[in-house]
Design a protein around this motif. Structure first.
Motif, PDB file in Angstrom:
ATOM      1  N   ASN A   1     -65.494 -11.890  89.073  1.00 46.45           N
ATOM      2  CA  ASN A   1     -66.336 -11.748  90.267  1.00 46.45           C
ATOM      3  C   ASN A   1     -65.903 -12.761  91.333  1.00 46.45           C
ATOM      4  O   ASN A   1     -66.730 -13.347  92.021  1.00 46.45           O
ATOM      5  CB  ASN A   1     -67.809 -11.941  89.907  1.00 46.45           C
ATOM      6  CG  ASN A   1     -68.743 -11.517  91.017  1.00 46.45           C
ATOM      7  OD1 ASN A   1     -68.440 -10.596  91.775  1.00 46.45           O
ATOM      8  ND2 ASN A   1     -69.872 -12.193  91.142  1.00 46.45           N
ATOM      9  N   PHE A   2     -64.573 -12.947  91.469  1.00 47.36           N
ATOM     10  CA  PHE A   2     -64.049 -13.917  92.432  1.00 47.36           C
ATOM     11  C   PHE A   2     -64.119 -13.359  93.855  1.00 47.36           C
ATOM     12  O   PHE A   2     -64.094 -12.146  94.069  1.00 47.36           O
ATOM     13  CB  PHE A   2     -62.582 -14.248  92.114  1.00 47.36           C
ATOM     14  CG  PHE A   2     -62.395 -15.022  90.844  1.00 47.36           C
ATOM     15  CD1 PHE A   2     -62.574 -16.390  90.820  1.00 47.36           C
ATOM     16  CD2 PHE A   2     -62.042 -14.391  89.672  1.00 47.36           C
ATOM     17  CE1 PHE A   2     -62.397 -17.108  89.655  1.00 47.36           C
ATOM     18  CE2 PHE A   2     -61.856 -15.098  88.501  1.00 47.36           C
ATOM     19  CZ  PHE A   2     -62.044 -16.461  88.490  1.00 47.36           C
ATOM     20  N   GLY A   3     -64.158 -14.292  94.800  1.00 46.78           N
ATOM     21  CA  GLY A   3     -63.915 -13.913  96.180  1.00 46.78           C
ATOM     22  C   GLY A   3     -62.419 -13.733  96.414  1.00 46.78           C
ATOM     23  O   GLY A   3     -61.598 -13.997  95.531  1.00 46.78           O
ATOM     24  N   LYS A   4     -62.068 -13.284  97.618  1.00 44.70           N
ATOM     25  CA  LYS A   4     -60.663 -13.023  97.930  1.00 44.70           C
ATOM     26  C   LYS A   4     -60.186 -13.968  99.028  1.00 44.70           C
ATOM     27  O   LYS A   4     -60.887 -14.212 100.012  1.00 44.70           O
ATOM     28  CB  LYS A   4     -60.471 -11.580  98.395  1.00 44.70           C
ATOM     29  CG  LYS A   4     -60.753 -10.529  97.341  1.00 44.70           C
ATOM     30  CD  LYS A   4     -60.510  -9.134  97.906  1.00 44.70           C
ATOM     31  CE  LYS A   4     -60.801  -8.054  96.872  1.00 44.70           C
ATOM     32  NZ  LYS A   4     -60.594  -6.683  97.418  1.00 44.70           N
ATOM     33  N   LEU A   5     -58.978 -14.500  98.831  1.00 48.41           N
ATOM     34  CA  LEU A   5     -58.307 -15.290  99.836  1.00 48.41           C
ATOM     35  C   LEU A   5     -57.081 -14.473 100.282  1.00 48.41           C
ATOM     36  O   LEU A   5     -56.052 -14.448  99.610  1.00 48.41           O
ATOM     37  CB  LEU A   5     -57.874 -16.643  99.255  1.00 48.41           C
ATOM     38  CG  LEU A   5     -57.292 -17.673 100.218  1.00 48.41           C
ATOM     39  CD1 LEU A   5     -58.312 -18.063 101.269  1.00 48.41           C
ATOM     40  CD2 LEU A   5     -56.837 -18.909  99.457  1.00 48.41           C
ATOM     41  N   LYS A   6     -57.237 -13.739 101.402  1.00 52.67           N
ATOM     42  CA  LYS A   6     -56.191 -12.822 101.842  1.00 52.67           C
ATOM     43  C   LYS A   6     -55.064 -13.575 102.528  1.00 52.67           C
ATOM     44  O   LYS A   6     -55.301 -14.509 103.301  1.00 52.67           O
ATOM     45  CB  LYS A   6     -56.785 -11.774 102.778  1.00 52.67           C
ATOM     46  CG  LYS A   6     -57.765 -10.825 102.106  1.00 52.67           C
ATOM     47  CD  LYS A   6     -58.213  -9.725 103.056  1.00 52.67           C
ATOM     48  CE  LYS A   6     -59.159  -8.759 102.344  1.00 52.67           C
ATOM     49  NZ  LYS A   6     -59.618  -7.662 103.231  1.00 52.67           N
ATOM     50  N   LEU A   7     -53.841 -13.142 102.249  1.00 55.54           N
ATOM     51  CA  LEU A   7     -52.649 -13.723 102.873  1.00 55.54           C
ATOM     52  C   LEU A   7     -52.127 -12.748 103.916  1.00 55.54           C
ATOM     53  O   LEU A   7     -51.835 -11.588 103.619  1.00 55.54           O
ATOM     54  CB  LEU A   7     -51.573 -13.984 101.807  1.00 55.54           C
ATOM     55  CG  LEU A   7     -51.982 -14.897 100.648  1.00 55.54           C
ATOM     56  CD1 LEU A   7     -50.820 -15.097  99.687  1.00 55.54           C
ATOM     57  CD2 LEU A   7     -52.475 -16.240 101.154  1.00 55.54           C
ATOM     58  N   ASP A   8     -52.034 -13.196 105.146  1.00 55.85           N
ATOM     59  CA  ASP A   8     -51.616 -12.321 106.250  1.00 55.85           C
ATOM     60  C   ASP A   8     -50.579 -13.051 107.104  1.00 55.85           C
ATOM     61  O   ASP A   8     -50.889 -14.067 107.741  1.00 55.85           O
ATOM     62  CB  ASP A   8     -52.830 -11.944 107.102  1.00 55.85           C
ATOM     63  CG  ASP A   8     -52.513 -10.877 108.146  1.00 55.85           C
ATOM     64  OD1 ASP A   8     -51.470 -10.202 107.970  1.00 55.85           O
ATOM     65  OD2 ASP A   8     -53.286 -10.749 109.104  1.00 55.85           O
ATOM     66  N   PRO A   9     -49.337 -12.586 107.083  1.00 50.52           N
ATOM     67  CA  PRO A   9     -48.844 -11.426 106.323  1.00 50.52           C
ATOM     68  C   PRO A   9     -48.612 -11.804 104.859  1.00 50.52           C
ATOM     69  O   PRO A   9     -48.372 -12.976 104.556  1.00 50.52           O
ATOM     70  CB  PRO A   9     -47.524 -11.114 107.023  1.00 50.52           C
ATOM     71  CG  PRO A   9     -47.073 -12.441 107.558  1.00 50.52           C
ATOM     72  CD  PRO A   9     -48.306 -13.176 107.949  1.00 50.52           C
ATOM     73  N   PRO A  10     -48.656 -10.812 103.965  1.00 50.75           N
ATOM     74  CA  PRO A  10     -48.445 -11.110 102.544  1.00 50.75           C
ATOM     75  C   PRO A  10     -46.995 -11.477 102.268  1.00 50.75           C
ATOM     76  O   PRO A  10     -46.083 -10.742 102.679  1.00 50.75           O
ATOM     77  CB  PRO A  10     -48.840  -9.803 101.843  1.00 50.75           C
ATOM     78  CG  PRO A  10     -48.717  -8.741 102.882  1.00 50.75           C
ATOM     79  CD  PRO A  10     -49.000  -9.388 104.191  1.00 50.75           C
ATOM     80  N   PRO A  11     -46.749 -12.612 101.586  1.00 53.54           N
ATOM     81  CA  PRO A  11     -45.372 -13.008 101.283  1.00 53.54           C
ATOM     82  C   PRO A  11     -44.829 -12.255 100.076  1.00 53.54           C
ATOM     83  O   PRO A  11     -45.593 -11.794  99.217  1.00 53.54           O
ATOM     84  CB  PRO A  11     -45.512 -14.503 100.980  1.00 53.54           C
ATOM     85  CG  PRO A  11     -46.899 -14.632 100.443  1.00 53.54           C
ATOM     86  CD  PRO A  11     -47.729 -13.608 101.150  1.00 53.54           C
ATOM     87  N   PRO A  12     -43.511 -12.142  99.960  1.00 53.94           N
ATOM     88  CA  PRO A  12     -42.917 -11.460  98.796  1.00 53.94           C
ATOM     89  C   PRO A  12     -43.032 -12.325  97.538  1.00 53.94           C
ATOM     90  O   PRO A  12     -42.738 -13.521  97.567  1.00 53.94           O
ATOM     91  CB  PRO A  12     -41.443 -11.261  99.200  1.00 53.94           C
ATOM     92  CG  PRO A  12     -41.354 -11.626 100.643  1.00 53.94           C
ATOM     93  CD  PRO A  12     -42.493 -12.536 100.941  1.00 53.94           C
ATOM     94  N   LEU A  13     -43.444 -11.711  96.457  1.00 52.19           N
ATOM     95  CA  LEU A  13     -43.582 -12.416  95.183  1.00 52.19           C
ATOM     96  C   LEU A  13     -42.248 -12.980  94.726  1.00 52.19           C
ATOM     97  O   LEU A  13     -42.156 -14.132  94.295  1.00 52.19           O
ATOM     98  CB  LEU A  13     -44.162 -11.464  94.126  1.00 52.19           C
ATOM     99  CG  LEU A  13     -44.212 -11.977  92.678  1.00 52.19           C
ATOM    100  CD1 LEU A  13     -45.093 -13.216  92.575  1.00 52.19           C
ATOM    101  CD2 LEU A  13     -44.711 -10.888  91.738  1.00 52.19           C
ATOM    102  N   ARG A  14     -41.173 -12.169  94.828  1.00 48.78           N
ATOM    103  CA  ARG A  14     -39.871 -12.612  94.331  1.00 48.78           C
ATOM    104  C   ARG A  14     -39.374 -13.829  95.105  1.00 48.78           C
ATOM    105  O   ARG A  14     -38.808 -14.767  94.523  1.00 48.78           O
ATOM    106  CB  ARG A  14     -38.874 -11.465  94.442  1.00 48.78           C
ATOM    107  CG  ARG A  14     -37.478 -11.792  93.904  1.00 48.78           C
ATOM    108  CD  ARG A  14     -36.581 -10.576  93.954  1.00 48.78           C
ATOM    109  NE  ARG A  14     -37.115  -9.520  93.102  1.00 48.78           N
ATOM    110  CZ  ARG A  14     -36.879  -9.457  91.797  1.00 48.78           C
ATOM    111  NH1 ARG A  14     -36.139 -10.392  91.214  1.00 48.78           N
ATOM    112  NH2 ARG A  14     -37.379  -8.476  91.089  1.00 48.78           N
ATOM    113  N   THR A  15     -39.605 -13.849  96.398  1.00 46.18           N
ATOM    114  CA  THR A  15     -39.145 -14.985  97.199  1.00 46.18           C
ATOM    115  C   THR A  15     -39.866 -16.267  96.801  1.00 46.18           C
ATOM    116  O   THR A  15     -39.248 -17.331  96.672  1.00 46.18           O
ATOM    117  CB  THR A  15     -39.389 -14.693  98.691  1.00 46.18           C
ATOM    118  OG1 THR A  15     -38.679 -13.504  99.060  1.00 46.18           O
ATOM    119  CG2 THR A  15     -38.904 -15.855  99.550  1.00 46.18           C
TER     120      THR A  15
END
Length: 700
Positions: free
Chosen positions: A517-531
């Motif tokens: 039941n966590f809140g969300k911390l949105k990343l904008d723009p979303p970074p690439p996971l692999r990078t």
């Protein structure tokens, strides 16, 4: 008269002797083993322990008379053994009679399941690690029975976890006299809880759970990572646990206090060792609680109980009784376990001499402790008694105003900077910032047993003195920001605290509290996971010694995280989209933003450190990594060519971090942290006491 009556009665003829029917024999034997639901449960718990279980879950309906189910994660039962499982005297523990002299298991006669099958409806679901599926079988009168009407008696394949689930229904349905002799369902259920409580104290490394069928709440739940004192505190009471003394005694004459492990038992038949936890003279109860285990078997002994009671007769007032847990390990060659149908009693050699030595050790410890008994008292206000209020000396006065100056306010600071960050541009010395309201964090409703066990472990491991310090502290100021050190005041004492360590434990507990039941911390723009993972791998030391290249390590970590992305999104609000972009992070605390420079390291450690194969270990390791990511640490320094001092950006980061720690983190700790004892070792240290300082100045 008596002579006339005897002479007038017909002479008694001898009755023929005949063999009882097998069904009657088995029911008589069952009555000797299974007295009530609690005795059936004791036999089944011992079977689960023999199977190497680390988790035992019991479900009860109507005090165990309607339903008694025990589920474990032990080694299971082979399918080939199921046809004879409930027959009398079928066992894997004995081969010859001489094996009784070397017995180290709980069960050995093979009567428990046989007895149950004669007085109840018995069904079993079991699976070994080698089996592709679980097998279900039903039993009646010691033999396989159809699971459903019209089916064959052969075991049927079904879904199931490793281990065994035994279900007993309608206990004593065919012996109405025994059924009517039982007490109320509530009393029978209390007996079941008592048996489980005793075994849970003796087996603190095993998780025990007990609940009523259909009830969402657990009546007994213990973690799998505690010790005997913690188990006593959780299952009995804190009032008992805080008065516990401990002794370890052995046949070699050694007596060890604290929690040292006993020396290995000698190879002589008369060797033995005892571990005893007992209350001191400050604890007094109306009825003695006596837990006795001999070679890990729960037994009763009126002689041993009386010998311990005689020790306390000279310490406690008349009518008062202690709490005693005694675990006695004796060479199996000296013990006869086959003297009681339910194995409730055992006989062993040199019982009187052994108990005399144990009683002497208890008496010696009690005598030494009674010289410095601690009495609790309550202070009654003098104003309530009509007496004038006594003056408090200066060294005992405590400042508690939130408007008091902090350390930062005692040093000159530069004019406030005009910054884009609203947190950094706040006037940190203004009264309004000290009145920031702590966000309410509600505990989420979770049905997962693993999460409930982890939450209970937090409650069990809470150190009450440290909780008092953190819960009623006043923030004094920062000492060393790179080393995460600050000063707090509690009462008349000053403490140096490592708020980084405290925060890491806080965020772990907040993660458990808000599970799924966590809140969300949105990343904008979303970074690439692999990078992000590549950045962490490139900066990780020791990668060169790995058998894999850096690219292969990155691929492996990304593949693991993407494979579990549905679970991570559902439980933790950690979202990766199908293209491998990091969309959202879990938000643990409102108004608190973690240092996102640690994000690459966090993602890399998730793939390498989280133990994905086990539900409980997966949740623990993930939440620990998340807590480490959220906890404050040394701030990165932006390179600058200005030789006169740090850049404006570095100063802004420092101000923002201090604001979050002082006005968000510490108030949240005050309200929600249940600190464990290990934080006292080096992370919370008393550096000053006002009464002690007054003594020093008086000498000056």
């Amino acid at each position: 008269m008596d002579t006339e009556r005897r002479s007038s009665s017909p002479e008694l003829e001898p009755q023929p002797i005949h063999r009882l029917q097998e069904a009657v024999i088995n029911r008589i034997a069952a009555g000797e083993i299974i007295h009530r639901p609690a005795s059936a449960l004791k036999e089944l718990i011992e079977n689960s322990l023999d199977a190497g279980s680390t988790s035992i879950r019991v479900t009860v309906k109507e005090g165990g008379m309607k339903l008694l189910q025990i589920q474990d994660n032990g080694s299971g039962i082979r399918k080939a053994d199921l046809p004879i499982l409930a027959e009398r005297f079928t066992t894997s523990k004995l081969s010859t009679f001489s094996d009784l002299t070397r017995l180290t298991t709980y069960g050995f006669r093979g009567e428990a399941l046989a007895s149950i099958s004669h007085v109840a409806h018995l069904s079993i679901i079991t699976k070994t690690k080698k089996d592709a599926c679980a097998w279900k079988a039903a039993y009646s009168d010691g033999s396989l029975a159809p699971i459903k009407a019209g089916q064959t008696v052969d075991p049927k394949p079904c879904a199931g976890n490793d281990g065994t689930t035994i279900t007993i229904e309608d206990l004593f349905y065919n012996t109405p006299t025994r059924l009517s002799a039982l007490r109320s369902s509530s009393e029978e259920y209390s007996r079941i809880l008592d048996v489980m409580t005793r075994y849970a104290v003796h087996n603190p490394k095993i998780a025990f759970v007990c609940k009523k069928a259909g009830s969402p709440s657990l009546d007994l739940s213990t973690p799998s990572s505690s010790d005997v004192p913690q188990a006593i505190r959780l299952l009995y009471s804190h009032s008992i646990a805080k008065e516990l003394l401990h002794e370890s005694i052995s046949s070699t004459g050694n007596s060890q206090r604290d929690d040292d492990e006993n020396d290995d038992i000698d190879d002589t038949p008369k060797s033995w060792s005892a571990d005893v936890h007992f209350t001191n003279a400050n604890y007094q109860a109306k009825k003695m609680v006596f837990l006795l285990f001999i070679n890990h078997r729960l037994v009763e002994s009126s002689r041993i109980k009386r010998s311990i009671e005689s020790v306390y007769s000279g310490v406690l007032p008349k009518g008062a009784s202690p709490f005693v847990y005694l675990s006695l390990e004796i060479d199996p060659r000296s013990v006869d376990v086959n003297v009681h149908p339910t194995k409730r009693e055992v006989h062993f050699l040199d019982e009187e001499a052994i108990m005399e030595k144990i009683a002497d050790a208890i008496q010696k410890t009690l005598a030494g402790q009674s010289q410095s008994r601690i009495f609790e008292y309550q202070v009654i206000s003098s104003s309530r008694l009509g007496e004038p209020k006594k003056k408090i000396s200066s060294q005992h006065k405590v400042r508690t105003s939130l408007q008091d100056r902090t350390l930062d306010s005692m040093f000159p600071i530069a004019d406030p900077l005009i910054l884009d960050d609203p947190l950094a541009s706040t006037d940190h010395n203004s009264p309004s910032t000290s009145a920031v309201k702590v966000a309410e964090i509600k505990e989420s409703a979770v049905a997962l047993c693993s999460v409930q066990t982890l939450r209970q472990a937090v409650v069990t491991g809470k150190h009450h003195q440290l909780t008092e310090i953190i819960g009623k502290h006043t923030f004094v100021g920062f000492v060393d920001l790179p080393r995460c050190l600050s000063l707090v005041q509690h009462s008349t004492k000053l403490y140096l605290v490592n708020y980084g360590a405290l925060a890491e434990e806080l965020f772990y507990q907040l993660g458990l509290r808000q599970f799924a039941n966590f809140g969300k911390l949105k990343l904008d723009p979303p970074p690439p996971l692999r990078t992000l993972v590549s950045l962490a791998v490139d900066n990780e030391e020791g990668i060169e010694n790995s058998r894999l290249t850096k690219s292969q390590i990155v691929d492996h970590i990304v593949e693991i995280l993407m494979r579990h992305r549905d679970m991570l999104a559902e439980y933790f609000q950690l979202h990766f989209d199908t293209e491998g972009m990091v969309v959202c992070l879990p938000l643990l605390l409102r108004d608190y933003t973690p240092n996102l420079d640690k994000l690459p390291l966090f993602l890399m450690r998730l793939g390498a450190q989280v133990r994905w194969g086990s539900e409980s270990e997966c949740f623990i390791s993930f939440l620990r990594e998340l807590a480490y990511f959220y906890s404050p640490g040394p701030l990165p320094v932006t390179p600058t060519h200005d030789s006169e001092g740090p850049s404006d950006q570095n100063e802004a980061r420092e101000k923002s971090a201090k604001w979050q720690i002082q006005y968000i983190l510490f108030p949240t700790m005050r309200r929600y942290l249940s600190p464990p004892k290990y934080l006292l070792d080096r992370d919370v240290v008393q550096v000053a006491s006002l009464p002690d300082l007054y003594r020093v100045f008086e000498r000056c």
